[in-house]
Design a protein around this motif. Structure first.
Motif, PDB file in Angstrom:
ATOM      1  N   LEU A   1       6.051   4.011  -8.688  1.00  0.00           N
ATOM      2  CA  LEU A   1       6.828   4.803  -9.336  1.00  0.00           C
ATOM      3  C   LEU A   1       6.530   5.016 -10.897  1.00  0.00           C
ATOM      4  O   LEU A   1       7.393   5.622 -11.788  1.00  0.00           O
ATOM      5  N   GLU A   2       5.549   4.595 -11.187  1.00  0.00           N
ATOM      6  CA  GLU A   2       4.780   4.835 -12.827  1.00  0.00           C
ATOM      7  C   GLU A   2       5.015   6.282 -13.220  1.00  0.00           C
ATOM      8  O   GLU A   2       5.373   6.277 -14.566  1.00  0.00           O
ATOM      9  N   LEU A   3       4.762   7.148 -12.687  1.00  0.00           N
ATOM     10  CA  LEU A   3       4.704   8.641 -12.991  1.00  0.00           C
ATOM     11  C   LEU A   3       6.075   9.347 -12.619  1.00  0.00           C
ATOM     12  O   LEU A   3       6.004  10.664 -13.040  1.00  0.00           O
ATOM     13  N   ILE A   4       6.965   8.628 -12.043  1.00  0.00           N
ATOM     14  CA  ILE A   4       8.207   9.223 -11.452  1.00  0.00           C
ATOM     15  C   ILE A   4       9.090   9.019 -12.541  1.00  0.00           C
ATOM     16  O   ILE A   4       9.703   7.970 -12.894  1.00  0.00           O
TER      17      ILE A   4
ATOM     18  N   PHE B   1      10.920  10.196  -0.464  1.00  0.00           N
ATOM     19  CA  PHE B   1      12.107   9.259  -0.381  1.00  0.00           C
ATOM     20  C   PHE B   1      13.125   9.699  -1.152  1.00  0.00           C
ATOM     21  O   PHE B   1      14.246   9.784  -0.997  1.00  0.00           O
ATOM     22  N   ILE B   2      12.710   9.685  -2.491  1.00  0.00           N
ATOM     23  CA  ILE B   2      13.804  10.071  -3.716  1.00  0.00           C
ATOM     24  C   ILE B   2      14.113  11.267  -3.555  1.00  0.00           C
ATOM     25  O   ILE B   2      15.367  11.787  -3.789  1.00  0.00           O
ATOM     26  N   TYR B   3      13.263  12.243  -3.076  1.00  0.00           N
ATOM     27  CA  TYR B   3      13.637  13.741  -2.783  1.00  0.00           C
ATOM     28  C   TYR B   3      14.615  13.901  -1.925  1.00  0.00           C
ATOM     29  O   TYR B   3      15.745  14.589  -1.762  1.00  0.00           O
ATOM     30  N   GLU B   4      14.767  13.215  -0.622  1.00  0.00           N
ATOM     31  CA  GLU B   4      15.573  12.948   0.383  1.00  0.00           C
ATOM     32  C   GLU B   4      16.804  12.481  -0.092  1.00  0.00           C
ATOM     33  O   GLU B   4      18.002  13.103   0.339  1.00  0.00           O
ATOM     34  N   THR B   5      16.683  11.469  -0.620  1.00  0.00           N
ATOM     35  CA  THR B   5      17.974  10.631  -1.145  1.00  0.00           C
ATOM     36  C   THR B   5      18.748  11.439  -2.137  1.00  0.00           C
ATOM     37  O   THR B   5      19.981  11.455  -2.235  1.00  0.00           O
ATOM     38  N   SER B   6      17.970  12.139  -3.037  1.00  0.00           N
ATOM     39  CA  SER B   6      18.970  13.029  -4.068  1.00  0.00           C
ATOM     40  C   SER B   6      19.798  14.111  -3.462  1.00  0.00           C
ATOM     41  O   SER B   6      20.671  14.668  -4.173  1.00  0.00           O
ATOM     42  N   LYS B   7      19.635  14.442  -2.296  1.00  0.00           N
ATOM     43  CA  LYS B   7      20.518  15.374  -1.595  1.00  0.00           C
ATOM     44  C   LYS B   7      21.823  14.864  -1.198  1.00  0.00           C
ATOM     45  O   LYS B   7      22.749  15.693  -1.276  1.00  0.00           O
TER      46      LYS B   7
ATOM     47  N   ASN C   1       0.783  -1.270  -0.061  1.00  0.00           N
ATOM     48  CA  ASN C   1       0.061   0.027   0.073  1.00  0.00           C
ATOM     49  C   ASN C   1       0.868   1.395   0.097  1.00  0.00           C
ATOM     50  O   ASN C   1       0.356   2.483   0.017  1.00  0.00           O
ATOM     51  N   ILE C   2       2.049   1.044  -0.161  1.00  0.00           N
ATOM     52  CA  ILE C   2       3.100   2.329  -0.207  1.00  0.00           C
ATOM     53  C   ILE C   2       2.414   3.216  -1.529  1.00  0.00           C
ATOM     54  O   ILE C   2       2.378   2.810  -2.560  1.00  0.00           O
ATOM     55  N   THR C   3       2.525   4.598  -1.247  1.00  0.00           N
ATOM     56  CA  THR C   3       1.940   5.477  -2.232  1.00  0.00           C
ATOM     57  C   THR C   3       3.034   6.249  -2.891  1.00  0.00           C
ATOM     58  O   THR C   3       4.026   6.292  -2.537  1.00  0.00           O
ATOM     59  N   SER C   4       2.847   6.737  -4.173  1.00  0.00           N
ATOM     60  CA  SER C   4       3.535   7.567  -5.076  1.00  0.00           C
ATOM     61  C   SER C   4       4.480   8.709  -4.399  1.00  0.00           C
ATOM     62  O   SER C   4       5.253   9.033  -4.349  1.00  0.00           O
TER      63      SER C   4
ATOM     64  N   SER D   1      15.266   3.131 -11.127  1.00  0.00           N
ATOM     65  CA  SER D   1      14.984   1.833 -11.928  1.00  0.00           C
ATOM     66  C   SER D   1      14.859   0.649 -11.048  1.00  0.00           C
ATOM     67  O   SER D   1      14.137  -0.369 -11.274  1.00  0.00           O
ATOM     68  N   GLY D   2      15.735   0.449 -10.041  1.00  0.00           N
ATOM     69  CA  GLY D   2      15.616  -0.626  -9.176  1.00  0.00           C
ATOM     70  C   GLY D   2      14.378  -0.824  -8.283  1.00  0.00           C
ATOM     71  O   GLY D   2      13.511  -1.891  -8.102  1.00  0.00           O
ATOM     72  N   LEU D   3      13.830   0.448  -7.902  1.00  0.00           N
ATOM     73  CA  LEU D   3      12.508   0.339  -7.097  1.00  0.00           C
ATOM     74  C   LEU D   3      11.255   0.141  -7.678  1.00  0.00           C
ATOM     75  O   LEU D   3      10.579  -0.668  -7.789  1.00  0.00           O
ATOM     76  N   ARG D   4      11.509   0.444  -9.341  1.00  0.00           N
ATOM     77  CA  ARG D   4      10.197   0.146 -10.184  1.00  0.00           C
ATOM     78  C   ARG D   4      10.262  -1.268 -10.264  1.00  0.00           C
ATOM     79  O   ARG D   4       9.266  -1.630 -10.544  1.00  0.00           O
ATOM     80  N   SER D   5      11.512  -1.739 -10.719  1.00  0.00           N
ATOM     81  CA  SER D   5      11.551  -3.354 -11.021  1.00  0.00           C
ATOM     82  C   SER D   5      11.105  -4.019  -9.472  1.00  0.00           C
ATOM     83  O   SER D   5      10.171  -5.079  -9.916  1.00  0.00           O
ATOM     84  N   PHE D   6      11.032  -3.656  -8.312  1.00  0.00           N
ATOM     85  CA  PHE D   6      10.871  -4.490  -7.009  1.00  0.00           C
ATOM     86  C   PHE D   6       9.004  -4.427  -7.341  1.00  0.00           C
ATOM     87  O   PHE D   6       8.511  -5.447  -6.997  1.00  0.00           O
TER      88      PHE D   6
END
Length: 304
Positions: free
Chosen positions: A103-106, A65-71, A56-59, A83-88
């Motif tokens: 991650l469909e629209l990310i 998460f990606i925003y925080e990690t991108s720092k 049930n995790i949302t976009s 890419s790795g998360l999209r595969s999961f």
């Protein structure tokens, strides 16, 4: 509640890794890389005391998460993470645990395509000629470089090459690549010649350790060479001839493909020899030297 949530994530990750191994046939290194992406998300959720389950995790959560990690990571690493998360999450859809991918629209960040370094034919010759043949390992090292360049092997494929994989009468070697996929690669006479010299003059005089009797390239103690040793050999030779390029064993593989393409070999043949699952991977070599494209147009187009 958080412990229960974490257990659900770990179980999903365990099942995913099994899927990558059994269904996708990926190597351990590839599986570890995919797992690491999911581990980063799990750690982020844990640090933020999130009770969201994989199903049930949302976009919005993924975007945060990606925003925080991108720092702390560059665009290329960020693209790899997405890419790795999209595969999961595609796997969870495949198993009917979810109906959509968060991650469909990310979109991944736009990054320039990194082209591999290559060596000229002259530089290849200089490196091979720099091998000290007065030492026993010299014949082995020359055979190693000739095999890397002559057959376009990955370093892992080289160190695992077996005597029983050599089909010199037929002009081929059997190579075990990523995901234990096997392919037959043609081997030219000169590469055969130097492998035979190494086998007859060096390898046959080694005290070979149990379990390594069928391994082609061995160290002085009669055991299989490591990847690190092959990197050391190429690095030392590059320093010896004063080569300014930063090279690795993989550079010989890139040079193999580039020189074939420059000499008008077709992409499909190069793909098969390299063991690329998709021809889009092989197409990167088209970007290295576009001069052959102009030649092809002038030679084959009806309006030439």
């Amino acid at each position: 509640m958080l412990i229960f949530t974490n257990m659900k994530w770990q179980q999903a990750l365990k099942d995913y890794k099994l899927y990558l191994k059994i269904e996708r046939g990926l190597s351990k290194n590839s599986i570890d890389n995919y797992s690491r992406d999911v581990d980063k998300l799990i750690k982020y959720l844990d640090e933020n005391k999130s009770s969201n389950l994989p199903i049930n995790i949302t976009s919005e959560i993924i975007q945060q998460f990606i925003y925080e990690t991108s720092k702390t990571i560059n665009a290329r690493s960020q693209s790899r993470l997405i890419s790795g998360l999209r595969s999961f999450f595609d796997y969870l859809i495949f198993e009917d645990y979810r109906a959509s991918n968060p991650l469909e629209l990310i979109e991944s960040p736009k990054i320039g395509r990194k082209l591999p370094d290559t060596l000229s034919e002259e530089e290849i010759d200089q490196l091979i000629n720099a091998v000290d043949l007065s030492k026993p390992q010299g014949e082995r090292n020359r055979a190693i470089l000739e095999t890397l360049y002559g057959c376009g092997l990955r370093v892992s494929e080289l160190i695992n090459l077996k005597l029983s994989d050599l089909f010199f009468d037929e002009g081929f070697i059997k190579v075990t690549g990523k995901g234990d996929k096997q392919r037959f690669v043609p081997i030219v006479d000169i590469t055969q010649k130097y492998i035979n010299i190494y086998k007859n003059e060096v390898r046959n005089h080694l005290k070979i350790q149990p379990g390594f009797e069928d391994i082609l390239f061995l160290n002085r103690r009669g055991k299989q060479l490591t990847r690190a040793m092959i990197f050391t050999i190429t690095k030392q030779l590059a320093e010896k001839i004063g080569l300014k390029k930063s090279i690795s064993p993989h550079t010989f593989r890139h040079s193999f493909a580039t020189h074939l393409l420059e000499n008008k070999a077709d992409l499909r043949s190069i793909q098969l020899m390299l063991g690329h699952e998709s021809i889009t991977t092989t197409e990167i070599y088209v970007h290295l030297d576009k001069s052959h494209l102009s030649r092809a147009l002038k030679e084959f187009h009806p309006r030439k």
